[in-house]
Design a protein around this motif. Sequence first.
Motif, PDB file in Angstrom:
ATOM      1  N   ASN A   1    -106.598  12.606  23.904  1.00 26.25           N
ATOM      2  CA  ASN A   1    -107.962  12.193  24.234  1.00 26.25           C
ATOM      3  C   ASN A   1    -108.587  11.431  23.056  1.00 26.25           C
ATOM      4  O   ASN A   1    -108.007  11.367  21.957  1.00 26.25           O
ATOM      5  CB  ASN A   1    -108.792  13.422  24.581  1.00 26.25           C
ATOM      6  N   TRP A   2    -109.766  10.897  23.271  1.00 19.94           N
ATOM      7  CA  TRP A   2    -110.441  10.124  22.224  1.00 19.94           C
ATOM      8  C   TRP A   2    -110.669  10.975  20.978  1.00 19.94           C
ATOM      9  O   TRP A   2    -110.684  10.454  19.860  1.00 19.94           O
ATOM     10  CB  TRP A   2    -111.773   9.583  22.742  1.00 19.94           C
ATOM     11  N   ASP A   3    -110.840  12.296  21.168  1.00 17.65           N
ATOM     12  CA  ASP A   3    -111.102  13.184  20.032  1.00 17.65           C
ATOM     13  C   ASP A   3    -109.825  13.770  19.457  1.00 17.65           C
ATOM     14  O   ASP A   3    -109.887  14.759  18.718  1.00 17.65           O
ATOM     15  CB  ASP A   3    -112.046  14.296  20.462  1.00 17.65           C
ATOM     16  N   GLU A   4    -108.669  13.207  19.842  1.00 13.94           N
ATOM     17  CA  GLU A   4    -107.347  13.592  19.350  1.00 13.94           C
ATOM     18  C   GLU A   4    -106.840  14.909  19.927  1.00 13.94           C
ATOM     19  O   GLU A   4    -105.861  15.450  19.418  1.00 13.94           O
ATOM     20  CB  GLU A   4    -107.290  13.609  17.817  1.00 13.94           C
ATOM     21  N   THR A   5    -107.490  15.403  20.951  1.00 17.78           N
ATOM     22  CA  THR A   5    -106.967  16.571  21.650  1.00 17.78           C
ATOM     23  C   THR A   5    -105.736  16.154  22.459  1.00 17.78           C
ATOM     24  O   THR A   5    -105.813  15.230  23.258  1.00 17.78           O
ATOM     25  CB  THR A   5    -108.010  17.150  22.615  1.00 17.78           C
ATOM     26  N   PRO A   6    -104.598  16.828  22.250  1.00 22.29           N
ATOM     27  CA  PRO A   6    -103.401  16.473  23.009  1.00 22.29           C
ATOM     28  C   PRO A   6    -103.181  17.395  24.209  1.00 22.29           C
ATOM     29  O   PRO A   6    -103.705  18.516  24.261  1.00 22.29           O
ATOM     30  CB  PRO A   6    -102.285  16.663  21.987  1.00 22.29           C
ATOM     31  N   TYR A   7    -102.377  16.903  25.122  1.00 23.39           N
ATOM     32  CA  TYR A   7    -101.940  17.728  26.258  1.00 23.39           C
ATOM     33  C   TYR A   7    -100.538  17.266  26.611  1.00 23.39           C
ATOM     34  O   TYR A   7    -100.274  16.072  26.688  1.00 23.39           O
ATOM     35  CB  TYR A   7    -102.882  17.545  27.447  1.00 23.39           C
ATOM     36  N   TYR A   8     -99.631  18.233  26.814  1.00 20.81           N
ATOM     37  CA  TYR A   8     -98.222  17.902  27.005  1.00 20.81           C
ATOM     38  C   TYR A   8     -97.681  18.412  28.337  1.00 20.81           C
ATOM     39  O   TYR A   8     -98.103  19.465  28.833  1.00 20.81           O
ATOM     40  CB  TYR A   8     -97.392  18.531  25.880  1.00 20.81           C
ATOM     41  N   ALA A   9     -96.702  17.700  28.834  1.00 22.69           N
ATOM     42  CA  ALA A   9     -95.900  18.213  29.931  1.00 22.69           C
ATOM     43  C   ALA A   9     -95.044  19.349  29.388  1.00 22.69           C
ATOM     44  O   ALA A   9     -94.731  19.396  28.191  1.00 22.69           O
ATOM     45  CB  ALA A   9     -95.013  17.106  30.502  1.00 22.69           C
TER      46      ALA A   9
ATOM     47  N   SER B   1    -111.990   4.417  30.462  1.00 27.13           N
ATOM     48  CA  SER B   1    -113.298   5.014  30.725  1.00 27.13           C
ATOM     49  C   SER B   1    -113.135   6.486  31.079  1.00 27.13           C
ATOM     50  O   SER B   1    -113.408   6.904  32.203  1.00 27.13           O
ATOM     51  CB  SER B   1    -114.003   4.282  31.877  1.00 27.13           C
ATOM     52  N   PRO B   2    -112.684   7.281  30.121  1.00 25.86           N
ATOM     53  CA  PRO B   2    -112.354   8.686  30.412  1.00 25.86           C
ATOM     54  C   PRO B   2    -113.571   9.597  30.351  1.00 25.86           C
ATOM     55  O   PRO B   2    -113.706  10.425  29.468  1.00 25.86           O
ATOM     56  CB  PRO B   2    -111.372   9.027  29.297  1.00 25.86           C
ATOM     57  N   THR B   3    -114.459   9.493  31.305  1.00 24.58           N
ATOM     58  CA  THR B   3    -115.664  10.318  31.285  1.00 24.58           C
ATOM     59  C   THR B   3    -115.303  11.760  31.647  1.00 24.58           C
ATOM     60  O   THR B   3    -115.148  12.594  30.769  1.00 24.58           O
ATOM     61  CB  THR B   3    -116.707   9.754  32.258  1.00 24.58           C
ATOM     62  N   ALA B   4    -115.137  12.078  32.916  1.00 25.59           N
ATOM     63  CA  ALA B   4    -114.738  13.433  33.315  1.00 25.59           C
ATOM     64  C   ALA B   4    -113.221  13.529  33.482  1.00 25.59           C
ATOM     65  O   ALA B   4    -112.697  14.546  33.914  1.00 25.59           O
ATOM     66  CB  ALA B   4    -115.420  13.800  34.626  1.00 25.59           C
ATOM     67  N   PHE B   5    -112.527  12.485  33.105  1.00 26.87           N
ATOM     68  CA  PHE B   5    -111.080  12.353  33.291  1.00 26.87           C
ATOM     69  C   PHE B   5    -110.311  13.517  32.678  1.00 26.87           C
ATOM     70  O   PHE B   5    -109.382  14.052  33.261  1.00 26.87           O
ATOM     71  CB  PHE B   5    -110.681  11.011  32.680  1.00 26.87           C
ATOM     72  N   TRP B   6    -110.690  13.894  31.463  1.00 28.38           N
ATOM     73  CA  TRP B   6    -109.900  14.870  30.713  1.00 28.38           C
ATOM     74  C   TRP B   6    -109.842  16.228  31.403  1.00 28.38           C
ATOM     75  O   TRP B   6    -108.899  16.994  31.225  1.00 28.38           O
ATOM     76  CB  TRP B   6    -110.472  15.020  29.303  1.00 28.38           C
ATOM     77  N   PHE B   7    -110.855  16.551  32.166  1.00 26.55           N
ATOM     78  CA  PHE B   7    -110.937  17.865  32.770  1.00 26.55           C
ATOM     79  C   PHE B   7    -110.402  17.882  34.199  1.00 26.55           C
ATOM     80  O   PHE B   7    -110.664  18.830  34.941  1.00 26.55           O
ATOM     81  CB  PHE B   7    -112.388  18.340  32.731  1.00 26.55           C
ATOM     82  N   SER B   8    -109.675  16.855  34.569  1.00 26.95           N
ATOM     83  CA  SER B   8    -109.092  16.794  35.901  1.00 26.95           C
ATOM     84  C   SER B   8    -107.592  16.579  35.801  1.00 26.95           C
ATOM     85  O   SER B   8    -107.059  16.273  34.733  1.00 26.95           O
ATOM     86  CB  SER B   8    -109.718  15.639  36.699  1.00 26.95           C
ATOM     87  N   THR B   9    -106.920  16.735  36.911  1.00 27.61           N
ATOM     88  CA  THR B   9    -105.475  16.525  36.941  1.00 27.61           C
ATOM     89  C   THR B   9    -105.116  15.048  36.834  1.00 27.61           C
ATOM     90  O   THR B   9    -103.944  14.711  36.698  1.00 27.61           O
ATOM     91  CB  THR B   9    -104.873  17.091  38.239  1.00 27.61           C
ATOM     92  N   ALA B  10    -106.134  14.182  36.876  1.00 29.70           N
ATOM     93  CA  ALA B  10    -105.861  12.743  36.780  1.00 29.70           C
ATOM     94  C   ALA B  10    -105.164  12.392  35.475  1.00 29.70           C
ATOM     95  O   ALA B  10    -104.431  11.404  35.413  1.00 29.70           O
ATOM     96  CB  ALA B  10    -107.164  11.960  36.911  1.00 29.70           C
ATOM     97  N   LYS B  11    -105.365  13.198  34.453  1.00 31.73           N
ATOM     98  CA  LYS B  11    -104.782  12.843  33.165  1.00 31.73           C
ATOM     99  C   LYS B  11    -103.264  12.969  33.160  1.00 31.73           C
ATOM    100  O   LYS B  11    -102.599  12.459  32.282  1.00 31.73           O
ATOM    101  CB  LYS B  11    -105.360  13.685  32.028  1.00 31.73           C
ATOM    102  N   THR B  12    -102.687  13.646  34.146  1.00 33.25           N
ATOM    103  CA  THR B  12    -101.231  13.784  34.227  1.00 33.25           C
ATOM    104  C   THR B  12    -100.626  12.917  35.329  1.00 33.25           C
ATOM    105  O   THR B  12     -99.423  13.004  35.586  1.00 33.25           O
ATOM    106  CB  THR B  12    -100.824  15.237  34.460  1.00 33.25           C
ATOM    107  N   ARG B  13    -101.436  12.108  35.961  1.00 30.85           N
ATOM    108  CA  ARG B  13    -100.953  11.254  37.055  1.00 30.85           C
ATOM    109  C   ARG B  13    -101.040   9.794  36.660  1.00 30.85           C
ATOM    110  O   ARG B  13    -102.026   9.349  36.057  1.00 30.85           O
ATOM    111  CB  ARG B  13    -101.757  11.491  38.328  1.00 30.85           C
ATOM    112  N   ALA B  14    -100.036   9.039  37.023  1.00 29.64           N
ATOM    113  CA  ALA B  14     -99.999   7.618  36.688  1.00 29.64           C
ATOM    114  C   ALA B  14    -101.206   6.882  37.252  1.00 29.64           C
ATOM    115  O   ALA B  14    -101.745   5.966  36.625  1.00 29.64           O
ATOM    116  CB  ALA B  14     -98.705   6.992  37.199  1.00 29.64           C
ATOM    117  N   ALA B  15    -101.644   7.298  38.433  1.00 31.62           N
ATOM    118  CA  ALA B  15    -102.785   6.635  39.076  1.00 31.62           C
ATOM    119  C   ALA B  15    -104.081   6.824  38.300  1.00 31.62           C
ATOM    120  O   ALA B  15    -105.063   6.118  38.557  1.00 31.62           O
ATOM    121  CB  ALA B  15    -102.943   7.157  40.494  1.00 31.62           C
TER     122      ALA B  15
END
Length: 130
Positions: free
Chosen positions: A53-61, A101-115
């Motif tokens: 994320n913009w604040d350097e928070t990572p998330y991994y598969a 434009s990752p507004t609420a993006f980080w808190f949704s499953t969208a961050k793990t989907r190509a779309a």
Amino acid sequence: QVQLVESGGGLVQAGGSLTLSCAVSGRTFFNYAMAWFRRQAPGKEYEFVAVINWDETPYYADSAMSRFTISRDNTENTVNLQMNSLEPEDTAYYYCAAQTSPTAFWFSTAKTRAAGYDSWGQGTQVIISS
């Protein structure tokens, strides 16, 4: 328009390491969520690897957890993927992607989907030999 250029792919023996890099154009890179995806061949389905994320928070598969590290440099507009303990199953084309434009993006499953991403690089090939 944001442009992404990956580099660092290549042929590595199983158990080895490789670092992929993605150079990103865009004046507000510091606001982007940046991710790495992979797929076995062009046209195949994308597989999520990691996102930062913009604040350097990572998330991994799960497949990347404990072996891969995603990082970003907001002064250089780059995002890296350090890959250790590589396995033949990691062989794929690796793609860098941006959500500009990752507004609420980080808190949704969208961050793990190509779309969920609006900008993509051309990919870099990684081959792991057994």
